[in-house]
Motif scaffolding. Structure first.
Motif, mmCIF file in Angstrom:
data_model
loop_
_atom_site.group_PDB
_atom_site.id
_atom_site.type_symbol
_atom_site.label_atom_id
_atom_site.label_comp_id
_atom_site.label_asym_id
_atom_site.label_seq_id
_atom_site.Cartn_x
_atom_site.Cartn_y
_atom_site.Cartn_z
ATOM 1 N N UNK A 1 0.865 -1.176 0.000
ATOM 2 C CA UNK A 1 0.000 0.000 0.000
ATOM 3 C C UNK A 1 0.901 1.224 0.000
ATOM 4 N N UNK A 2 0.991 1.912 -1.151
ATOM 5 C CA UNK A 2 1.791 3.133 -1.228
ATOM 6 C C UNK A 2 1.058 4.152 -2.099
ATOM 7 N N UNK A 3 1.683 5.282 -2.374
ATOM 8 C CA UNK A 3 1.015 6.351 -3.122
ATOM 9 C C UNK A 3 0.775 5.989 -4.580
ATOM 10 N N UNK A 4 1.489 5.007 -5.107
ATOM 11 C CA UNK A 4 1.369 4.629 -6.509
ATOM 12 C C UNK A 4 0.317 3.561 -6.770
ATOM 13 N N UNK A 5 0.201 2.602 -5.853
ATOM 14 C CA UNK A 5 -0.731 1.497 -6.048
ATOM 15 C C UNK A 5 -1.003 0.772 -4.741
ATOM 16 N N UNK A 6 -2.080 -0.034 -4.756
ATOM 17 C CA UNK A 6 -2.461 -0.869 -3.626
ATOM 18 C C UNK A 6 -2.611 -2.293 -4.136
ATOM 19 N N UNK A 7 -1.993 -3.228 -3.459
ATOM 20 C CA UNK A 7 -2.215 -4.647 -3.710
ATOM 21 C C UNK A 7 -2.656 -5.249 -2.389
ATOM 22 N N UNK A 8 -3.860 -5.830 -2.375
ATOM 23 C CA UNK A 8 -4.296 -6.553 -1.182
ATOM 24 C C UNK A 8 -4.686 -7.969 -1.596
ATOM 25 N N UNK A 9 -5.340 -8.687 -0.728
ATOM 26 C CA UNK A 9 -5.620 -10.100 -0.987
ATOM 27 C C UNK A 9 -6.534 -10.346 -2.183
ATOM 28 N N UNK A 10 -7.344 -9.353 -2.577
ATOM 29 C CA UNK A 10 -8.318 -9.604 -3.634
ATOM 30 C C UNK A 10 -8.288 -8.628 -4.805
ATOM 31 N N UNK B 1 4.359 -10.683 -13.799
ATOM 32 C CA UNK B 1 3.855 -11.741 -12.937
ATOM 33 C C UNK B 1 2.459 -12.159 -13.344
ATOM 34 N N UNK B 2 1.868 -13.026 -12.528
ATOM 35 C CA UNK B 2 0.519 -13.494 -12.812
ATOM 36 C C UNK B 2 -0.350 -13.314 -11.576
ATOM 37 N N UNK B 3 -1.646 -13.120 -11.800
ATOM 38 C CA UNK B 3 -2.589 -12.939 -10.710
ATOM 39 C C UNK B 3 -3.994 -13.223 -11.193
ATOM 40 N N UNK B 4 -4.881 -13.523 -10.266
ATOM 41 C CA UNK B 4 -6.304 -13.623 -10.589
ATOM 42 C C UNK B 4 -7.084 -12.507 -9.896
ATOM 43 N N UNK B 5 -6.369 -11.512 -9.366
ATOM 44 C CA UNK B 5 -6.986 -10.366 -8.701
ATOM 45 C C UNK B 5 -7.540 -9.377 -9.722
ATOM 46 N N UNK B 6 -8.597 -8.660 -9.357
ATOM 47 C CA UNK B 6 -9.136 -7.586 -10.185
ATOM 48 C C UNK B 6 -8.170 -6.414 -10.175
ATOM 49 N N UNK B 7 -8.023 -5.760 -11.328
ATOM 50 C CA UNK B 7 -7.172 -4.583 -11.443
ATOM 51 C C UNK B 7 -8.059 -3.392 -11.774
ATOM 52 N N UNK B 8 -7.967 -2.337 -10.933
ATOM 53 C CA UNK B 8 -8.766 -1.128 -11.130
ATOM 54 C C UNK B 8 -7.871 0.072 -11.354
ATOM 55 N N UNK B 9 -8.355 1.006 -12.152
ATOM 56 C CA UNK B 9 -7.619 2.251 -12.396
ATOM 57 C C UNK B 9 -8.210 3.356 -11.593
ATOM 58 N N UNK C 1 -3.153 3.904 -8.697
ATOM 59 C CA UNK C 1 -3.621 5.185 -8.150
ATOM 60 C C UNK C 1 -3.225 6.415 -8.950
ATOM 61 N N UNK C 2 -2.151 6.377 -9.683
ATOM 62 C CA UNK C 2 -1.666 7.583 -10.348
ATOM 63 C C UNK C 2 -2.165 7.665 -11.779
#
Length: 53
Positions: A21-30, A45-53, A35-36
């Protein structure tokens, strides 16, 4: 007319990495929240998490 992000500012993120969790982006469990505006995000990398702008 085209408008592009300043290529001088590139934010690299390993989307499969630890929670952050920083000023540029947030990555949590889901989710991942980018943010910028007016920057270039380079995602690796790979993930199944949702990515929001």
């Amino acid at each position: 007319m085209s408008v592009f992000a300043d290529p001088a500012e590139v934010i690299q993120i390993d989307v499969g990495g630890a929670n952050v969790d920083n000023e540029n982006y947030l990555i949590d469990d889901s989710r991942i929240i980018l943010r910028k505006r007016d920057v270039t995000y380079e995602l690796t990398g790979t993930t199944d998490k949702n990515i929001s702008l």
